[in-house]
Design an enzyme around this catalytic site. Structure first.
Site, PDB file in Angstrom:
ATOM      1  N   LYS A 113      79.404  33.582  -8.311  1.00 26.61           N
ATOM      2  CA  LYS A 113      79.305  32.108  -8.949  1.00 26.61           C
ATOM      3  C   LYS A 113      78.437  31.295  -8.389  1.00 26.61           C
ATOM      4  CE  LYS A 113      83.882  30.906  -9.091  1.00 26.61           C
ATOM      5  NZ  LYS A 113      84.151  31.958  -7.912  1.00 26.61           N
ATOM      6  N   ASP A 118      78.888  29.557  -2.155  1.00 25.87           N
ATOM      7  CA  ASP A 118      78.751  30.978  -2.377  1.00 25.87           C
ATOM      8  C   ASP A 118      77.537  31.722  -2.259  1.00 25.87           C
ATOM      9  OD1 ASP A 118      81.492  30.785  -4.906  1.00 25.87           O
ATOM     10  OD2 ASP A 118      81.468  30.524  -2.849  1.00 25.87           O
ATOM     11  N   HIS A 226      86.932  22.850  -9.431  1.00 24.24           N
ATOM     12  CA  HIS A 226      87.326  22.507  -8.137  1.00 24.24           C
ATOM     13  C   HIS A 226      87.784  20.905  -8.200  1.00 24.24           C
ATOM     14  CE1 HIS A 226      84.289  25.431  -7.424  1.00 24.24           C
ATOM     15  NE2 HIS A 226      85.112  26.017  -6.632  1.00 24.24           N
ATOM     16  N   GLY A 411      87.063  17.085  -2.427  1.00 24.07           N
ATOM     17  CA  GLY A 411      88.065  16.459  -1.748  1.00 24.07           C
ATOM     18  C   GLY A 411      88.495  17.081  -0.196  1.00 24.07           C
ATOM     19  N   SER A 456      79.877  23.987   4.104  1.00 21.38           N
ATOM     20  CA  SER A 456      79.489  23.410   5.478  1.00 21.38           C
ATOM     21  C   SER A 456      79.674  24.504   6.324  1.00 21.38           C
ATOM     22  CB  SER A 456      80.681  22.321   5.572  1.00 21.38           C
ATOM     23  OG  SER A 456      80.415  21.103   4.830  1.00 21.38           O
ATOM     24  N   THR A 507      72.317  14.762   1.480  1.00 21.57           N
ATOM     25  CA  THR A 507      73.108  15.603   2.106  1.00 21.57           C
ATOM     26  C   THR A 507      73.250  15.488   3.576  1.00 21.57           C
ATOM     27  OG1 THR A 507      70.982  17.203   2.622  1.00 21.57           O
ATOM     28  CG2 THR A 507      72.085  17.395   0.432  1.00 21.57           C
TER      29      THR A 507
END
Length: 595
Positions: A113, A118, A226, A411, A456, A507
């Site tokens: 996905k 991913d 998500h 979150g 991360s 970022t």
């Protein structure tokens, strides 16, 4: 008083493992890899890499979307599913373990996905598997029709339509076709499907407080799986109106999301997001079919209604529309024993779990070589203090990072960073050769890869790998401030190369790039190294705080409106600034105490 949402769980950290245990007990045709807690892989019990003579089809991602992805493991569909932690991409080692367990001489197809974590984790695993001699192809699925292109470098999200791609690819593999043909069919299917979701509530992560972002009379269009904010929040509308809006969004010729025009044949999937009764899903399906036929002039060949890719307990549904022809229908109709398309078992019950396969080329370190030395050099003591301070600050920032990420992401930034920090502190007691800076950085990367997962985790692993390579190649004896500066620059270049982000993309690099530039500039100007380090930490903090003014161009924040982004800084940048500044202060204190 604020309470965590009520759930039938034990420890929130164990929900994925315990879900898998229940799954394989329920469906005897499934097994899971056993041996390391971070490896969460469900696979067909009738397949072993040594004997399997067909293309293996592997998918996966963060958990919380059940029955995706493990519920689609079975003959005629997926050969293995890689399960990350809740809403977190699975780590590279898990993906590699799945590839090694089921991939034979015909190779494997990875269906991924379109989320940054991913793509990075599956991409790195694919490259490693290729280096071990496996044939690997990858298909990225991005079919979200809720948000207008472009979305920075991120692109369209992968949603429930991915399950249709699983079925097409699995049937093609079961038919004995080559890896190239299976991959081509999967890619073609991914380009023929569009999806959009709507929700009445957001989801609640295990052990966390339920968000009240949506009021009692509001609904959200295009909400991510998500819990990411969607395209718009509107008043609750009758399902007739909602279905019409979703179909128009997917099929609009102006957006051109999918190549579907009047007179085409299509497949319809109405997918519950976890908290919507089947009754309401059936009502939506019953309204969608005549609209597709009468208003859009489409022939509806198949209708799939139920729970295919959920979002924990989210109250909502998504609609997927795939252009079909006889070849697509043959793949969708082909038999499968995957439990959730549909349930299929033959009563045989092999062992529920088998060991994680270890690559034959993997070297093992003795316990003695892994142990840290009893006597630390001055450099070793400074490095120990810096690591201790950086990890401790990240642990203290957990709740703040989660709160910020709850507004602009899913979150869990603080929880993910917390797992990495606690693993680093624990592993440092036993495994880090602190007198060897390069090897210590490499071991930090191993701790992060094992514990963090998600975007991360892979980004910090890339940081450590690049820094290790730079230090190993150029710091032949004692590591100097110049060596650390070059290592930081190499790390940033590596993350930018593989992740696509750079300065101004909102970022973590918006903290690290100013720090690197300041450190290099101050050292080149002859500044005292400790002062240079402290000044670079100040630059990191300033850079992180400036992200509140930036429009995200990478990661999940790129789906969030500028109005929401302007309320909080980027949590990843704030985390990077936090550990960097803590390390700088610790280094300064160590030098001052020893002088």
């Amino acid at each position: 008083m604020v309470y965590a949402a009520k759930k039938f769980i034990n420890n929130p950290n164990d929900v994925v493992t315990e879900f898998i245990e229940g799954l394989v007990e329920t469906y005897p045709g499934l097994q899971y890899l056993d041996g390391f807690p971070e490896v969460k892989v469900v696979l067909r019990a009738d397949v072993s890499a040594e004997k399997y003579d067909k293309v293996a089809v592997i998918s996966g991602g963060g958990s919380g979307h059940e029955p995706a992805h493990a519920g689609y493991v079975g003959e005629g569909m997926l050969t293995a599913a890689i399960c990350g932690d809740v809403f977190a991409s699975p780590p590279v080692d898990s993906i590699l373990a799945g590839i090694r367990a089921v991939t034979g001489r015909q190779g494997c197809l990875l269906i991924v996905k379109n989320y940054t974590g991913d793509r990075l984790n599956f991409g790195l695993a694919a490259e490693q598997a290729k280096s071990e001699g496996y044939k690997v192809e990858t298909v990225i699925v991005g079919e979200d029709c809720a948000l207008p292109p472009p979305r920075g470098i991120t692109g369209r999200r992968g949603l429930a339509g991915t399950v249709l791609v699983h079925k097409v690819a699995g049937a093609a593999a079961a038919a004995g076709l080559s890896l190239e043909i299976v991959a081509a069919e999967a890619k073609c299917a991914s380009e023929m499907v569009g999806t959009m979701g709507v929700a009445l509530s957001v989801c609640t992560l295990p052990g966390q407080v339920t968000s009240d972002r949506l009021g009692p009379e509001k609904m959200e269009l295009g909400l991510g799986i998500h819990g990411e904010p969607g395209a718009a929040v509107v008043d609750v509308q009758p399902v007739d109106v909602v279905v019409s809006h979703v179909l128009q969004q997917i099929l609009s010729p102006e957006t051109n999301y999918v190549p579907i025009t009047r007179g085409n044949r299509v497949v319809l999937m109405v997918n519950g997001l976890g908290g919507t009764p089947l009754m309401e899903l059936m009502i939506a399906a019953g309204k969608a079919v005549p609209k597709l036929q009468l208003e859009f002039g489409l022939a509806v060949d198949r209708v799939y209604t139920g729970f295919f890719m959920t979002s924990l307990d989210m109250a909502g549904f998504s609609i997927s529309i795939m252009k079909s022809d006889q070849s697509i229908l043959d793949r969708l109709d082909a038999p499968t024993k995957a439990p959730n398309w549909p349930v299929g078992t033959d009563g045989n019950r092999p062992p529920a779990k088998i060991p994680v396969p270890i690559p034959t080329s993997r070297s093992t370190k003795s316990a003695e070589s892994q142990s840290r030395p009893q006597e630390l050099s001055q450099q070793g003591r400074i490095l120990e203090a810096a690591i201790q301070a950086a990890a401790t600050v990240i642990i203290s920032l957990k709740d703040s990072l989660n709160e910020w990420d709850g507004k602009v992401g899913d979150g869990d930034c603080g929880s993910t960073m917390y797992r990495g920090a606690t693993a680093i502190l624990e592993d440092m007691k036993h495994y880090y050769p602190l007198n060897d800076a390069a090897e210590t950085v490499n071991e930090i990367g191993a701790s992060i890869r094992r514990a963090m997962g998600g975007t991360s985790g892979i980004i910090y692993n890339l940081l450590c790998k690049a820094a290790y390579a730079e230090l190993k190649a150029n710091a032949k004896s004692e590591v100097t401030p110049k060596h650390w500066s070059e290592a930081l620059k190499s790390s940033i270049a590596s993350v930018s190369k593989y992740g696509g982000a750079t300065a101004g993309y909102r970022t973590m690099l918006d903290a690290l790039i100013p720090a690197s530039q300041a450190l290099e500039e101050k050292l080149s100007a002859g500044e005292d190294p400790i002062s240079a380090f402290i000044l670079s930490a100040e630059a990191a903090t300033t850079g992180a705080e400036s992200t509140i003014q930036m429009q995200a161009q990478a990661g999940r924040s790129s789906y969030v409106s500028a109005e929401i982004l302007a309320t909080v800084p980027d949590p990843g940048a704030m985390a990077a600034a936090g550990w960097y500044s803590a390390a700088a202060r610790a280094v300064k204190e160590q030098y001052e105490s020893s002088s």
